[in-house]
Design an enzyme around this catalytic site. Structure first.
Site, PDB file in Angstrom:
ATOM      1  N   SER A  74       0.796  -1.233   0.000  1.00 47.44           N
ATOM      2  CA  SER A  74       0.000   0.000   0.000  1.00 47.44           C
ATOM      3  C   SER A  74       0.824   1.277   0.000  1.00 47.44           C
ATOM      4  O   SER A  74       0.277   2.349  -0.253  1.00 47.44           O
ATOM      5  CB  SER A  74      -0.951   0.013   1.191  1.00 47.44           C
ATOM      6  N   LYS A  97       0.597   3.253  -3.090  1.00 44.28           N
ATOM      7  CA  LYS A  97      -0.590   4.087  -3.384  1.00 44.28           C
ATOM      8  C   LYS A  97      -0.219   5.568  -3.408  1.00 44.28           C
ATOM      9  O   LYS A  97      -0.894   6.383  -4.012  1.00 44.28           O
ATOM     10  CB  LYS A  97      -1.692   3.802  -2.356  1.00 44.28           C
ATOM     11  N   TYR A 119      -3.289  -2.391 -10.360  1.00 46.14           N
ATOM     12  CA  TYR A 119      -3.211  -2.246  -8.899  1.00 46.14           C
ATOM     13  C   TYR A 119      -2.268  -3.304  -8.301  1.00 46.14           C
ATOM     14  O   TYR A 119      -1.428  -3.001  -7.459  1.00 46.14           O
ATOM     15  CB  TYR A 119      -4.626  -2.339  -8.307  1.00 46.14           C
ATOM     16  N   TYR A 161      -4.642   3.607   7.841  1.00 43.43           N
ATOM     17  CA  TYR A 161      -5.981   3.030   7.899  1.00 43.43           C
ATOM     18  C   TYR A 161      -6.656   3.328   9.224  1.00 43.43           C
ATOM     19  O   TYR A 161      -6.627   4.456   9.698  1.00 43.43           O
ATOM     20  CB  TYR A 161      -5.933   1.503   7.635  1.00 43.43           C
ATOM     21  N   VAL A 203       1.266  -3.806   3.828  1.00 48.76           N
ATOM     22  CA  VAL A 203       1.208  -5.100   4.537  1.00 48.76           C
ATOM     23  C   VAL A 203       2.475  -5.956   4.425  1.00 48.76           C
ATOM     24  O   VAL A 203       2.562  -6.997   5.065  1.00 48.76           O
ATOM     25  CB  VAL A 203       0.005  -5.987   4.125  1.00 48.76           C
TER      26      VAL A 203
HETATM   27  N1  GLN Z   1      -1.822  -5.550  -2.041  1.00 49.73           N
HETATM   28  C1  GLN Z   1      -2.440  -5.419  -0.751  1.00 49.73           C
HETATM   29  C2  GLN Z   1      -3.925  -5.665  -0.870  1.00 49.73           C
HETATM   30  O1  GLN Z   1      -4.481  -5.362  -1.897  1.00 49.73           O
HETATM   31  C3  GLN Z   1      -2.171  -4.062  -0.191  1.00 49.73           C
HETATM   32  C4  GLN Z   1      -2.770  -3.846   1.165  1.00 49.73           C
HETATM   33  C5  GLN Z   1      -1.891  -3.095   2.126  1.00 49.73           C
HETATM   34  O2  GLN Z   1      -0.682  -2.970   1.976  1.00 49.73           O
HETATM   35  N2  GLN Z   1      -2.483  -2.625   3.188  1.00 49.73           N
HETATM   36  O3  GLN Z   1      -4.559  -6.145   0.012  1.00 49.73           O
END
Ligand code: GLN
Length: 308
Positions: free
Chosen positions: A65, A68, A192, A244, A262
């Protein structure tokens, strides 16, 4: 200051590495479960272009993430603020990053570009405009933000792993398609997943954070990578929704714009001061690195990241 900063990073890294036994690795993307859970690295890049590292610096991991930030920054530069924020919101979300609930209950557009639904919409905007070439534009942009000699690339194993276990993200995408929020489901998801699979180390990420902290000017290369307005918009969102449903706790304990992933990375952009990045794969219940959170909260106090 520079020698002092290196000492602080070394000390914090050696203390916080001990915490790499707490938490759980993300296993819902099987490839992530193969990372050595004991890895720990920490890097800083000041806005005047000095870089520092401690721990297993050079250990590569998928950005997840954290990437992003790249797609949001690039979209703002390419399409402008009004276009992007007509497609995604800018409000924090009290639900987990992959939740579908708020999307269905509150609005037809995702609450912000850092939860999965929002990032899939941003990927959709890019896929609509650039087709298969979109990932190359993102990699080029990420490389300019990171300002390193080595080019950044997608880790194909992580990408395949994400793509084959993505029921939750597919559910989000199909739901958004059903309400007219997302047009090309497959193309958006593929982009993505590739974005999340970009491989980097904490050195790369600390320079990216430094570029945001330096109002869009890369502190190593001196190149203007993004506008001051984009840097302000992205860091503003990092402050309210970068971690988050733990963004509030992070604001209290650390108090600077940040974004987690993550795989166990966290990037920070401390406006006018420095970029920071930490990596340790074991996560808390919110999907944020346990040792990473503790490292940044210590550093916030030690080097007065909040300016007081
Ligand atoms: N690729 C992970 C997902 O789509 C990214 C989520 C994250 O890093 N919080 O769940």
């Amino acid at each position: 200051m520079n020698c002092e900063l290196q000492n602080i990073l070394d000390k914090t890294a050696s203390d916080c590495r001990k915490m790499t036994r707490n938490g759980k690795q993300a296993t819902y993307i099987p490839e992530l479960a193969k990372t050595d859970p004991g890895l720990f690295s920490l890097s800083a890049t000041t806005v005047d272009g000095a870089t520092f590292s401690a721990g297993d610096s050079g250990a590569l991991f998928s950005m997840q993430s954290i990437a992003k930030i790249i797609s949001l920054s690039f979209s703002l530069e390419m399409f402008g603020y009004d276009y992007v924020f007509a497609r995604v919101g800018m409000e924090p979300c009290s639900e987990p990053f992959n939740s579908i609930m708020k999307l269905e209950m509150t609005s037809s557009i995702p609450l912000n570009p850092f939860i999965n639904s929002g990032a899939i919409v941003i990927a959709g905007i890019m896929a609509e405009r650039f087709g298969r070439g979109a990932i190359d534009h993102l990699l080029e942009f990420a490389w300019k933000m990171a300002g390193r000699k080595r080019r950044l690339c997608v880790n194909e194993r992580v990408f395949m792993s994400e793509n084959s276990t993505a029921d939750r993200n597919r559910a989000l995408a199909y739901f958004m398609h059903s309400i007219g929020t997302l047009s090309a489901v497959d193309k958006s998801l593929i982009l993505y997943f590739k974005l999340c699979s970009i491989y980097a180390d904490t050195n790369d990420l600390s320079v990216m954070g430094g570029t945001l902290a330096n109002a869009g000017l890369n502190p190593i290369t001196g190149e203007r990578v993004l506008s001051r307005e984009t840097a302000c918009t992205v860091t503003g969102l990092m402050s309210v929704c970068g971690l988050y449903d733990e963004s509030g706790e992070f604001a209290v304990k650390v108090g600077v714009p940040a974004k987690s992933g993550v795989s166990g990375g966290i990037i920070c952009a401390v406006p006018g001061k420095m970029g920071l990045a930490v990596f340790s794969p074991l996560l808390d219940a919110g999907g944020n690195s346990v040792a990473g959170m503790e490292t940044l909260s210590r550093l916030s106090r030690e080097i007065k990241l909040r300016g007081m």
